[in-house]
Design an enzyme around this catalytic site. Sequence first.
Site, PDB file in Angstrom:
ATOM      1  N   THR A 157       0.864  -1.185   0.000  1.00 54.89           N
ATOM      2  CA  THR A 157       0.000   0.000   0.000  1.00 54.89           C
ATOM      3  C   THR A 157       0.902   1.237   0.000  1.00 54.89           C
ATOM      4  OG1 THR A 157      -0.264  -0.219   2.410  1.00 54.89           O
ATOM      5  CG2 THR A 157      -2.026  -1.082   1.020  1.00 54.89           C
ATOM      6  N   LYS A 183       4.148  -6.748   4.018  1.00 49.49           N
ATOM      7  CA  LYS A 183       3.843  -5.364   3.682  1.00 49.49           C
ATOM      8  C   LYS A 183       3.517  -4.646   4.972  1.00 49.49           C
ATOM      9  CE  LYS A 183       0.437  -3.381   3.399  1.00 49.49           C
ATOM     10  NZ  LYS A 183      -0.424  -2.506   4.329  1.00 49.49           N
ATOM     11  N   THR A 194      -2.086  -2.976  10.270  1.00 51.78           N
ATOM     12  CA  THR A 194      -1.808  -2.708   8.874  1.00 51.78           C
ATOM     13  C   THR A 194      -0.523  -3.382   8.434  1.00 51.78           C
ATOM     14  OG1 THR A 194      -2.931  -0.624   9.135  1.00 51.78           O
ATOM     15  CG2 THR A 194      -1.813  -0.958   7.076  1.00 51.78           C
ATOM     16  N   GLU A 280       5.954   5.118   7.302  1.00 55.58           N
ATOM     17  CA  GLU A 280       5.538   6.171   6.372  1.00 55.58           C
ATOM     18  C   GLU A 280       6.341   7.454   6.590  1.00 55.58           C
ATOM     19  OE1 GLU A 280       0.992   4.578   5.780  1.00 55.58           O
ATOM     20  OE2 GLU A 280       1.431   6.026   7.351  1.00 55.58           O
ATOM     21  N   ASN A 402      -0.468  10.578   5.505  1.00 57.93           N
ATOM     22  CA  ASN A 402      -1.697  10.173   6.186  1.00 57.93           C
ATOM     23  C   ASN A 402      -2.805  11.201   6.081  1.00 57.93           C
ATOM     24  OD1 ASN A 402      -1.387   7.443   7.643  1.00 57.93           O
ATOM     25  ND2 ASN A 402       0.583   8.460   7.938  1.00 57.93           N
ATOM     26  N   SER A 407      -7.099  10.104  -0.806  1.00 53.40           N
ATOM     27  CA  SER A 407      -7.103  10.814  -2.084  1.00 53.40           C
ATOM     28  C   SER A 407      -5.865  10.474  -2.897  1.00 53.40           C
ATOM     29  CB  SER A 407      -7.164  12.320  -1.863  1.00 53.40           C
ATOM     30  OG  SER A 407      -6.141  12.751  -1.014  1.00 53.40           O
TER      31      SER A 407
END
Length: 407
Positions: A157, A183, A194, A280, A402, A407
Site C-alpha cells: 500500500t 507489507k 496494517t 511512512e 496520512n 485521495s
Amino acid sequence: MTTVTTMKSISYKNIASPKGFKATGIHCGLKHKKKDLALLVSDVPASVAGVFTTNVFQAAPLLVTKEVVQTTGKMQAIIVNSGNANSCTGKQGMADAYTMQQKTAEKLGINPNLVGVASTGVIGEIMKMEPLLEGIQKLYPIDELEGAMGFAQAIMTTDTVTKNTSYKTTIDGKEVIFAGTAKGSGMIEPNMATMLGFITTDANIESNHLQAALKSITDVTFNSITVDGDTSTNDMVVVMANGLAENNTLTPDHPEWESFVQTLHAVSQDLAKMIAKDGEGATKLIEVEVQGAATDEEARKVAKTVVGSPLVKTAIFGSDANWGRIIAAVGRSGAKFDPNEVKIKIGDANLVEKGEPIPFSEEDLFNYLKQHEVKITVELNQGDGQGLAWGCDLTYDYVQINATYRS
C-alpha cells in the site's frame, strides 16, 4: 537467541524459495495502475499457523483466514488484495471474502477450506468484486523470482519497497528453506496493525507445534515494532509448512528443534525490522535495547515505550541528542526500577550513568544521529531481563502521507 551454525541467509530472497511453493501478482483494477492482486500456492496442503490483530474490529478476510487456521489446520493457498481492506463492511464484506475464497479454490481445483484470504487498503469501502473476480482467473503462480516479486509488489500500500527475506538450515540431513514477504509501513503497533506477513517453509511440522513456535517468536519480533501506535483491523502473519523437505516431523523434542525455531525467528525479525524501517515518511530505523530489567517482559515494555514515543522519534529525526525524552519515556513505561540505577547510551556515547548526566560530545552524537540506523541502549540494573524493539523517526512526510491517504 544464539546463532545456529547451519543457518545461512539466501541471496535469492523470495517467497517461493522453499520446495513446492509458487506465487504471482498482477494488476486487476482495484488500484489505478499498480499491482493489486496476489496469490501464494503450495503444491500440497501445508500445515498452517497464524497470528492476528487484537483490534476488536476485525476485517472479513481476516475472519475467513482465522477460520481456516483454527478449524482446518491446513492451508494450500492464500489470495491477497491491496487497495481495499474489506473492513467494517458488514454482511456484504463477509460474503465478498467468502466469494474470494470460493473462486480461488475453484481456480486451483482445491477445497475452499484450504484457502486463506487477506486484504489491505482503505477501511469501510465495499470491495469492487467484478475486477477482482476477473483477476483471479488471470492468476498463474510460478516458482520463479518473477512470480515472487509480483506477489510482493501486489500486497503493498504505502510501502516504498518490497520486503523479502530467506534462510536455509539443515535438519535431519535435509536442506530446509524458509522465506518471508511482508507489507506494512504505517499503523504498526505491538499486537500488529496494517501489516501482512507471509512465511513459507518446506519443513515437516504439525500445525500445533508450528502455531506454538510462531506465537513465541511473534512476541519478540512483529509485536516489538511500532510506527505510530495505532492498531488496525486486517493484519496477520501466516506461516505455511508443506513438509516437502522430508525431514522427520518436528516437535519440541526433536534434537534440531532449535534450528527450526531460530531460523523462523530470523525470518520474522528481518521482516519486522524492514517494516519499521519503511515507516511512512521514515528516514531512520531506531533500535532500542533494554538490559537489566526485572523480566524480559518488562524490558520489552520499556523498549516499545521508548521507540514509540513521538518526542523521541522527532528528536531522532532532527538528530537532536535530547536524552531527556528517552528517560521520560522509560519512566512512563510502567516498568519497575530504581531511577538512580539507570544508564542510557545513544550509539557508543554514554549519556546517563546512575541516573545522572555525564559529559558527551554534541558534535559527535549529532553526526551519529544523522545515520539511517540509530541504536538506543537503556540499562536498568534490576535483573537479567532483556528486550529489543524497533521503530522509525517521525517526519513531515508522515503527516502528508496520512493526511491525503484516501485521495
